[in-house]
Enzyme design. Structure first.
Site, mmCIF file in Angstrom:
data_model
loop_
_atom_site.group_PDB
_atom_site.id
_atom_site.type_symbol
_atom_site.label_atom_id
_atom_site.label_comp_id
_atom_site.label_asym_id
_atom_site.label_seq_id
_atom_site.Cartn_x
_atom_site.Cartn_y
_atom_site.Cartn_z
ATOM 1 N N SER A 136 0.828 -1.217 0.000
ATOM 2 C CA SER A 136 0.000 0.000 0.000
ATOM 3 C C SER A 136 0.860 1.265 0.000
ATOM 4 O O SER A 136 1.927 1.307 0.618
ATOM 5 C CB SER A 136 -0.878 -0.009 1.257
ATOM 6 O OG SER A 136 -1.474 1.243 1.456
ATOM 7 N N TYR A 181 -2.057 5.427 -4.366
ATOM 8 C CA TYR A 181 -3.088 6.457 -4.243
ATOM 9 C C TYR A 181 -2.529 7.668 -4.969
ATOM 10 O O TYR A 181 -1.456 8.166 -4.619
ATOM 11 C CB TYR A 181 -3.352 6.803 -2.783
ATOM 12 C CG TYR A 181 -4.304 5.848 -2.098
ATOM 13 C CD1 TYR A 181 -5.580 5.639 -2.597
ATOM 14 C CD2 TYR A 181 -3.934 5.178 -0.935
ATOM 15 C CE1 TYR A 181 -6.464 4.766 -1.964
ATOM 16 C CE2 TYR A 181 -4.801 4.316 -0.299
ATOM 17 C CZ TYR A 181 -6.068 4.116 -0.826
ATOM 18 O OH TYR A 181 -6.937 3.252 -0.194
ATOM 19 N N THR A 204 -5.619 2.601 -6.909
ATOM 20 C CA THR A 204 -6.902 2.467 -6.227
ATOM 21 C C THR A 204 -7.780 3.672 -6.530
ATOM 22 O O THR A 204 -7.363 4.817 -6.350
ATOM 23 C CB THR A 204 -6.695 2.297 -4.708
ATOM 24 O OG1 THR A 204 -5.919 1.112 -4.527
ATOM 25 C CG2 THR A 204 -8.010 2.153 -3.978
ATOM 26 N N LYS A 246 -7.898 -0.654 -9.393
ATOM 27 C CA LYS A 246 -8.566 -1.364 -8.284
ATOM 28 C C LYS A 246 -9.726 -0.531 -7.746
ATOM 29 O O LYS A 246 -9.605 0.681 -7.603
ATOM 30 C CB LYS A 246 -7.554 -1.629 -7.167
ATOM 31 C CG LYS A 246 -8.159 -2.234 -5.908
ATOM 32 C CD LYS A 246 -7.092 -2.637 -4.904
ATOM 33 C CE LYS A 246 -7.686 -3.286 -3.669
ATOM 34 N NZ LYS A 246 -8.246 -2.334 -2.717
ATOM 35 N N HIS A 257 -13.309 -2.298 -1.469
ATOM 36 C CA HIS A 257 -12.365 -1.879 -0.425
ATOM 37 C C HIS A 257 -12.686 -2.602 0.894
ATOM 38 O O HIS A 257 -12.509 -2.074 1.978
ATOM 39 C CB HIS A 257 -12.469 -0.361 -0.232
ATOM 40 C CG HIS A 257 -11.160 0.328 0.008
ATOM 41 N ND1 HIS A 257 -10.490 1.033 -0.961
ATOM 42 C CD2 HIS A 257 -10.401 0.451 1.121
ATOM 43 C CE1 HIS A 257 -9.397 1.565 -0.455
ATOM 44 N NE2 HIS A 257 -9.302 1.221 0.816
ATOM 45 N N ARG A 307 -12.863 -15.800 2.861
ATOM 46 C CA ARG A 307 -12.409 -16.401 4.125
ATOM 47 C C ARG A 307 -12.267 -17.920 4.054
ATOM 48 O O ARG A 307 -11.819 -18.544 5.014
ATOM 49 C CB ARG A 307 -13.404 -16.069 5.263
ATOM 50 C CG ARG A 307 -13.638 -14.580 5.500
ATOM 51 C CD ARG A 307 -12.391 -13.874 6.039
ATOM 52 N NE ARG A 307 -12.622 -12.473 6.283
ATOM 53 C CZ ARG A 307 -12.389 -11.498 5.382
ATOM 54 N NH1 ARG A 307 -11.907 -11.791 4.187
ATOM 55 N NH2 ARG A 307 -12.614 -10.238 5.697
HETATM 56 C C1 FNR Z 1 -7.657 -1.852 3.100
HETATM 57 N N1 FNR Z 1 -7.781 -1.750 1.714
HETATM 58 C C2 FNR Z 1 -6.912 -0.919 1.028
HETATM 59 N N2 FNR Z 1 -6.971 -0.853 -0.318
HETATM 60 C C3 FNR Z 1 -6.109 -0.081 -1.006
HETATM 61 O O1 FNR Z 1 -6.168 -0.058 -2.236
HETATM 62 N N3 FNR Z 1 -5.149 0.643 -0.350
HETATM 63 C C4 FNR Z 1 -5.038 0.642 0.998
HETATM 64 O O2 FNR Z 1 -4.169 1.287 1.566
HETATM 65 C C5 FNR Z 1 -5.966 -0.143 1.734
HETATM 66 N N4 FNR Z 1 -5.911 -0.179 3.094
HETATM 67 C C6 FNR Z 1 -6.709 -1.042 3.781
HETATM 68 C C7 FNR Z 1 -6.562 -1.151 5.164
HETATM 69 C C8 FNR Z 1 -7.310 -2.080 5.863
HETATM 70 C C9 FNR Z 1 -7.116 -2.202 7.343
HETATM 71 C C10 FNR Z 1 -8.233 -2.914 5.182
HETATM 72 C C11 FNR Z 1 -9.037 -3.952 5.915
HETATM 73 C C12 FNR Z 1 -8.405 -2.785 3.829
HETATM 74 C C13 FNR Z 1 -8.717 -2.613 0.983
HETATM 75 C C14 FNR Z 1 -8.061 -3.953 0.611
HETATM 76 O O3 FNR Z 1 -7.115 -3.781 -0.401
HETATM 77 C C15 FNR Z 1 -9.066 -4.982 0.114
HETATM 78 O O4 FNR Z 1 -9.798 -4.424 -0.942
HETATM 79 C C16 FNR Z 1 -10.018 -5.504 1.194
HETATM 80 O O5 FNR Z 1 -9.368 -5.618 2.429
HETATM 81 C C17 FNR Z 1 -10.581 -6.852 0.795
HETATM 82 O O6 FNR Z 1 -11.543 -7.278 1.698
HETATM 83 P P1 FNR Z 1 -11.263 -8.298 2.919
HETATM 84 O O7 FNR Z 1 -10.435 -9.431 2.379
HETATM 85 O O8 FNR Z 1 -10.561 -7.507 3.974
HETATM 86 O O9 FNR Z 1 -12.645 -8.698 3.317
#
Ligand code: FNR
Length: 418
Positions: free
Chosen positions: A175, A198, A224, A286, A310, A345
């Site tokens: 990230s 980002y 993203t 994304k 997300h 999951r």
């Molecule tokens: C994210 N996600 C995310 N996506 C992204 O493009 N940049 C980011 O910095 C973040 N940061 C982030 C932090 C946390 C704590 C979470 C839980 C999620 C979204 C991530 O890439 C992804 O799309 C989701 O987490 C997928 O869903 P599940 O597997 O957590 O249910």
């Protein structure tokens, strides 16, 4: 009950950090002190030593459960263990969603609602989970989605995650809002890393970051698009109001452009075209749910798209990703690969995503829980459990290769006649 059920009191050094009075080395020390203050153990690595391979092990490495009183045999076991281990603020940050968490829940319930159709008497001696995507070869189709602020889960933050990804024979999409620099992350990784971007409103900052990621060795750029403005993350806001937690924004040691990773209000299709013109690595988009956006992205020649909401952290009351995935795949019609995440999951969830046409599946929170519970070994274990479950699901639906998995794994009619 949470073991971290105590008030978080950050020491004076950590508090000064938030006032911007420290240099980077002090910041790191303070961050580690903060991690300790928040109940994050630094002894993760030792937990996984020991016994023979079990379900979920990758490459014959011992399973984390070997030494634990309560075995961790599923991703929900890891989630429960992480909840016990993490501080309340860290748990709220990682586990929470946006608004009333309707989309967050729906990601799971929609996956659960899909019924699989078994097939018997197929020789499943050799199950092959390999996949090639963007010219890169993967032993299995489970990748680590970009997630921020791993320092809240482990003292080595994303460096530990990169090691875990390598042990799990997968890639980390690092990230922009990592606590460690992209150079540190790539250095720690023994396999490929992709960089999640980002887009900064300042093009110079964006370009510098892309060049940095590419120079560090990142093999793809994952932009993203679904988070232009922060939407109500109430659980996170409540804990932040009590005491600032060590997210990327508060440590100042993220990969990205000065903590301005979100929001990115200005970012539009013209900016994307400009990024495509300067990037040397494949550009992935994304955060696509709307088939019209998917169509637009394919027309504009992105290398791949990620169907994602997300993890239910952006626009609440959106549908679950698994619900829109078939429509997006149909609209894209093979022009670009479609990746998928949200609520995965179980191995059956991976199978369902692949069946609807995803090339690979990403997981977010589950590997953070693995990281929190057992560091890199925990990530290896979480991915290994999913992979083993996927193989079981493939066997019982009579599919021996990923290409054999299609929509015929689902029952067509609710009367079960076909
Ligand atoms: C994210 N996600 C995310 N996506 C992204 O493009 N940049 C980011 O910095 C973040 N940061 C982030 C932090 C946390 C704590 C979470 C839980 C999620 C979204 C991530 O890439 C992804 O799309 C989701 O987490 C997928 O869903 P599940 O597997 O957590 O249910």
């Amino acid at each position: 009950m949470w073991s971290g059920l105590r008030r978080i009191s950050l020491g004076p050094a950590v508090r000064r950090e938030f006032l911007g009075l420290m240099d980077r080395r002090d910041l790191l020390k303070a961050s580690l002190a903060g991690a300790a203050a928040m109940g994050i153990s630094t002894a993760h690595a030792t937990e996984a030593e020991g016994a023979a391979p079990q379900t979920g092990s990758i490459g014959g490495a011992p399973n984390v459960s070997s030494n634990l009183a309560q075995p961790l045999v599923s991703l929900s076991d890891y989630e429960a263990a992480a909840k016990r281990k993490l501080s309340i603020p860290a748990w709220e940050y990682f586990n929470g969603g946006s608004g009333d968490e309707i989309t967050l829940r729906r990601n799971r319930t929609a996956l659960d609602a899909l019924q699989l159709k078994p097939r018997v008497l197929v020789d499943v001696t050799h199950i092959d989970t390999r996949r090639t995507l963007l010219g890169q070869h993967f032993e299995h189709p489970i990748l680590l989605a970009p997630t921020s602020s791993h320092l809240l889960a482990h003292p080595d933050a994303e460096v530990a995650t990169a090691r875990g990804a390598a042990a799990a024979k997968t890639i980390l999409i690092a990230s922009t809002n990592s606590n460690r620099s992209i150079e540190d992350i790539c250095h720690a990784a023994t396999g490929p890393v992709w960089f999640q971007l980002y887009v900064d409103d300042d093009r110079k900052a964006t370009q510098a970051l892309i060049e940095r990621a590419e120079a560090a060795g990142c093999k793809a750029l994952c932009i993203t698009a679904d988070n232009p403005l922060a939407y109500a993350r109430n659980r996170e806001a409540r804990v932040q109001a009590q005491a600032p937690i060590m997210t990327f924004a508060n440590t100042g040691i993220q990969s990205g452009p000065g903590g301005r990773g979100v929001p990115h209000r200005h970012f539009n299709w013209n900016d994307l075209a400009w990024i495509q013109s300067i990037a040397k690595t494949p550009v992935i988009l994304k955060g696509i749910l709307n088939p019209d956006d998917a169509d637009q992205a394919a027309k504009r020649g992105v290398a791949a798209i990620v169907v994602s909401n997300h993890g239910g952290r952006v626009l609440d009351t959106e549908p679950a990703t698994i619900e829109v995935l078939p429509a997006v795949v149909d609209r894209v019609a093979g022009r670009v690969p479609v990746l998928f995440d949200g609520g995965v999951r179980r191995g059956t969830d991976v199978l369902k995503g692949l069946a609807y046409g995803a090339s690979v599946v990403l997981i977010g929170r589950p590997y953070i829980y693995g990281l929190a519970v057992a560091g890199p070994d925990g990530i290896r274990d979480v991915v290994g459990i999913l992979r083993t479950e996927l193989e079981g699901a493939m066997a019982m639906t009579g599919r021996v290769r990923l290409d054999d998995i299609d929509r015929s794994v689902f029952w067509k009619k609710t009367d079960y006649s076909s």
